[in-house]
Design an enzyme around this catalytic site. Sequence first.
Site, mmCIF file in Angstrom:
data_model
loop_
_atom_site.group_PDB
_atom_site.id
_atom_site.type_symbol
_atom_site.label_atom_id
_atom_site.label_comp_id
_atom_site.label_asym_id
_atom_site.label_seq_id
_atom_site.Cartn_x
_atom_site.Cartn_y
_atom_site.Cartn_z
ATOM 1 C CG ASP A 152 5.042 -11.291 -10.973
ATOM 2 O OD1 ASP A 152 5.995 -11.864 -11.896
ATOM 3 O OD2 ASP A 152 4.037 -10.558 -11.405
ATOM 4 C CG ASP A 166 2.606 -9.886 -6.012
ATOM 5 O OD1 ASP A 166 3.151 -10.365 -6.992
ATOM 6 O OD2 ASP A 166 2.130 -8.519 -6.165
#
Length: 379
Positions: A221, A194
């Site tokens: 991600d 992230d």
Amino acid sequence: MSSGHPQLSLSRRQFVASGVGAALAVGIGAAPAHARPRTFGSYGSPGHRLTPRTLYVDARGAGDHTTVQAAVSAAAGDGYILVLAPGVYRETVSVPATATGMTWIGAARDPRRTVVVYDNAAGTPKPDGSGTYGTTGSATVTLRPDGFTARGLTFANDWLRADHPEITGTQAVALKVMGDRSAFFDCRFLGHQDTLYADSPALATLARQYFRDCYVEGDVDFVFGRGTAVFDDCHFRTLTRTDLAGAPYGFVFAPSTAGANPRGFLVTRSRITSTAPAAYYKLARPWVPSSDTTARPMLVVRDTRMSSGIDAVAPYTNMSDAYPWQGQRFAEYRNSGAGAVVSVAANRPQLSPAEAAAHTPGIYLGDWRPAFRLRSGGG
């Protein structure tokens, strides 16, 4: 259309002179020299000066403030310019929504030399015992205002899984940006899970962001969020993991496009490289959060070169089987490289030339044309 940001010329002879020392590096995932974003020239000559709304930040005391947060807190009103001297600023920074039109500039030519970094993760306990930070709270820098611009800076989160085996919430955000018309030029975003959170302040609020000549690295991600974000001529790099024995190591993109942002992520004229073995990374997976089950994740990657680190056979996967990627808006156009080979057509939706014409920076950004202009001359 003008971006609405000030035309700049840096001077303050003493401050600029203080910014020519040895480079400082953050100790995670530094990109090789050939992978650096393009640098830019001097921001002006001695004798020129900025507006009264300029604040100089230098950890060694040569500026107006020694921390970025102190300068942000002192910037009462909109249109402030923060000039950051080379150095490592180990702190968390939160910019309020009222600081519209704020600009941050790294005084050095190389974004590697001006680093804002911290090491919170989602599962890191808060010092007051009130729980853990969560994904949003883990961010090193949180940007809420509209009209924010940055150039020549590194945003990093150097939290490492290996150092904290007791923590299971491993999301660790380097930058969370929520404002509309937020632009980043020649910046670096370093982290693992992230890394870059391209978000909006609310489901019903439009938030457009533009990244040009930027470098982003991570594993899980590491570019995600519900905003409308354009990545133009950027470099994404997937990292090797020592805590996993096999593929997949992770995912580059995880859009969660909200209804107020009819368009999601556009990646154009960029490249994706990897330090991991071939096919160990997925290009993307859709994120439909429990807080917005109406999200329709959107990602278009076009005119981009992908290395063999991307799984060419099955580049997309699900985050939740309840929301399969095939039902989302994932597409590609005219990509190249080993990671972009179309071997199973059903696994790689491709745009036609006519469809691709609707996926350009101008279409995604609408009436906003981000620009960073310098002004010459003093005063």
